[in-house]
Design a protein around this motif. Structure first.
Motif: not given
Ligand SMILES: Nc1ncnc2c1ncn2[C@@H]1O[C@H](COP(=O)(O)OP(=O)(O)OP(=O)(O)O)[C@@H](O)[C@H]1O
Ligand SMILES: [Mg+2]
Lengths: 262, 293
Positions: B24-26, B42-46, B63-72, B184-186, B217-219
């Motif tokens: 959760v991103y506060p 608060d934003f629940v990313a994953i 996964g779809p773009s912005g879903c939280g892959k990098s977060t994971l 991460d999407e190298p 990856t996106h591909s």
């Molecule tokens: N530091 C942060 N603070 C708040 N929200 C964040 C933060 N980092 C990421 N997010 C949000 O969390 C969600 C997931 O982000 P993340 O970068 O993990 O997605 P992603 O799947 O890697 O995206 P992409 O496909 O663009 O690489 C996004 O909606 C992003 O806006």
């Protein structure tokens, strides 16, 4: 064939120079200015006199302009080194911590716009020595731009570099030394460049006030002798030395920015 | 309860295990945020992600773009901490970043003031400070050869093409001999041709040094070409892992002949269907908020 822009600029520069000198010469001959004003030809002659023999030494009150410049440069260098030795470590410290940065910022913001000369009496009172007071004033003058730029450079290092250092388990020192400092170097040197410029700006006034030796003292002394041509010579020399200092740091800046987008 | 997606059921073979991970991103909730109208919730990313990864498997997360892959991936890297749940590496909880995990970044993240050699040396020297100088040099040399960078050792990153830069990135990550390689999407920033070329290189390198790999990856083609398993993520917020697919084409794989393996077309269609659906919902909702919000 049309002239290149550089050529055009050079020609315009020469025309302006000749224009200014002729207006000056003519104005003095026609008594348009104050009677103190020397003629352009006399000034050029005296200028050449000073420049062609910069290092003569005929006693304490009659030295070549080169000696004065060297004395001033020495003061600026020492003061600048002291100021930088304070500003760079402090800037790194502040740049690394958000809390510290916010806590110290008001002090910096208030002290930064103050003319370094305002510190001169305090310096005299504390140090009771004109030479050290000059160094003190120069050191204070060179602290602020370096401090602010170092802080900016350190806090804006791409976080991914820090992530790499962290993931490798690099120690704090190693991270600062090998990653943060090189990444912040372009900003730090930009700060140093501004600082040396201000230090050189301030030294003239400081030496006029403190007296003794140096290019500032030279200017004041020649004013007391009503030798305006010497003052004009000193102004041009101060300008040229300042330009040289700026160029030196400009080169350093390109060198440390190697491969980094700025 | 979400079903957990166990890639390998016997716990002993599990190298990396994510247990009920949430992040959760506060939001900005302090009183002065409210005053300045910059508050956000608060934003629940994953949410509630379970994933077990066996030793020496190549796992892709798609996964779809912005879903939280990098977060994971950052959670696995230890660069950020999960809000709840735990990450176990060899059964031990992950507490922070460490050289047992090598990371490859999409942005390459090479130090611009260091040459190719110096970038890799920096990693080796940091992780193995006690190693003799000649040994360090030997390792750096070995990995420069492994990724095919011979002849570019003393170039700086700005003199290299994107593909070459990422070779350095991969060499740097591998040179510290990590247990797990995180990417991460190298290849995300590379053109299609270079991308294909580097995919082949990754296959070759992985055949030489089989490690546990987590690739984001996106591909779809890339995931199918490289992986043993593909974890599909749902759209965010509160993204989950929808399904883990087995990719059991024989190795070493060749991109030309991959299409002919039975099941390739079905697998690809399945991935496309899922990603298309999720992406459509994301895009439609963003259009709606743009019109009405
Ligand atoms: N530091 C942060 N603070 C708040 N929200 C964040 C933060 N980092 C990421 N997010 C949000 O969390 C969600 C997931 O982000 P993340 O970068 O993990 O997605 P992603 O799947 O890697 O995206 P992409 O496909 O663009 O690489 C996004 O909606 C992003 O806006
Ligand atoms: Mg991402």
């Amino acid at each position: 064939m049309p002239l290149s822009k550089d050529r055009q600029a050079l020609i315009l520069f020469l025309i302006l120079l000749i224009g200014i000198l002729s207006f000056w010469e003519l104005g003095v001959n026609l008594k348009l200015f104050s009677p103190l004003m020397p003629s352009a030809s006399q000034t050029l002659k005296d200028f050449w006199g000073w420049i062609s023999d910069p290092f003569f030494d005929d006693g304490p009150n009659d030295k070549g302009i080169g000696w004065h410049v060297l004395v001033s440069l020495r003061r600026v260098s020492i003061g600048f080194l002291i100021g930088s030795a304070i500003a760079i470590p402090l800037g790194i410290l502040i740049g690394l911590s958000d809390v510290l940065s916010k806590a110290v910022d008001p002090y910096i913001q208030i002290l930064k716009p103050v003319s370094p000369l305002a510190w001169l009496p305090i310096g005299l009172g504390l140090l009771k020595d004109s030479e050290r007071t000059a160094l003190f004033v120069i050191a204070i003058a060179s602290v602020w731009p370096t401090l602010i730029n170092t802080k900016l450079g350190v806090s804006s290092v791409d976080p991914v570099y820090r992530d790499i250092a962290r993931s490798l388990g690099a120690s704090k020192w190693r991270t600062i030394w090998k990653v943060i400092l090189p990444a912040a170097a372009p900003n730090i040197v930009a700060g140093l460049r501004i600082s040396i410029g201000i230090a050189w700006l301030v030294i003239v006034a400081a030496e006029i006030l403190v007296g003794g030796t140096g290019i500032g003292y030279f200017i004041w002394n020649e004013w007391n002798n009503l030798k305006i041509t010497s003052i004009i010579t000193a102004i041009v020399v101060v300008g040229l030395v300042g330009l040289l200092l700026d160029r030196m740091f400009g080169l350093l800046q390109t060198w440390v920015s190697f491969g980094q987008k700025t | 309860m979400q079903p957990s997606n166990y890639i390998s059921s016997p716990r002993t073979l599990t190298h990396l295990s994510l247990e009920k991970i949430s992040k959760v991103y506060p939001g900005r909730q302090e009183w002065f945020d409210h005053l300045s109208r910059r508050s956000s919730s608060d934003f629940v990313a994953i949410a509630d992600i379970n994933l077990d990864i066996a030793f020496n498997t190549f796992v892709s997360i798609i996964g779809p773009s912005g879903c939280g892959k990098s977060t994971l991936l950052n959670l696995i890297a230890g660069l950020s901490q999960p809000t709840s749940g735990s990450i176990l590496l060899n059964g031990e909880p992950v507490r922070g970043p460490g050289p047992d995990r090598g990371i490859v970044f999409q942005s390459y993240a090479l130090m611009p003031w260091m040459t190719v050699t110096e970038n890799i040396r920096f990693a080796v020297e940091t992780v193995y400070p006690k190693l003799s100088l000649t040994e360090q040099k030997r390792i750096v040399h070995e990995y420069i050869n492994l990724v095919g960078l011979r002849g570019s050792e003393s170039k700086h990153p700005h003199e290299l093409s994107g593909g070459m830069k990422q070779r350095v990135g991969i060499a740097r990550a591998l040179a510290i001999n990590p247990q797990i390689l995180l990417m991460d999407e190298p290849l995300g920033a590379l053109d299609a041709l270079t991308r294909g070329f580097l995919q082949d290189e990754i296959i070759r390198i992985w055949e030489q040094q089989r490690k546990t790999v987590v690739l984001i990856t996106h591909s779809i083609e890339e995931a199918l070409l490289l992986s043993d398993k593909i974890a599909i993520m749902t759209r965010g917020p509160a993204a989950r892992i929808a399904e883990v697919l087995d990719v059991s084409f024989p190795r070493p794989r060749q991109r030309e002949s991959l299409v002919q393996y039975p099941g390739y077309t079905e697998l690809k269609a399945k991935l496309e269907r899922h990603l298309y659906q999720e992406t459509r919902v994301v895009e439609e909702s963003s259009i709606r908020t743009r019109i009405h919000g």
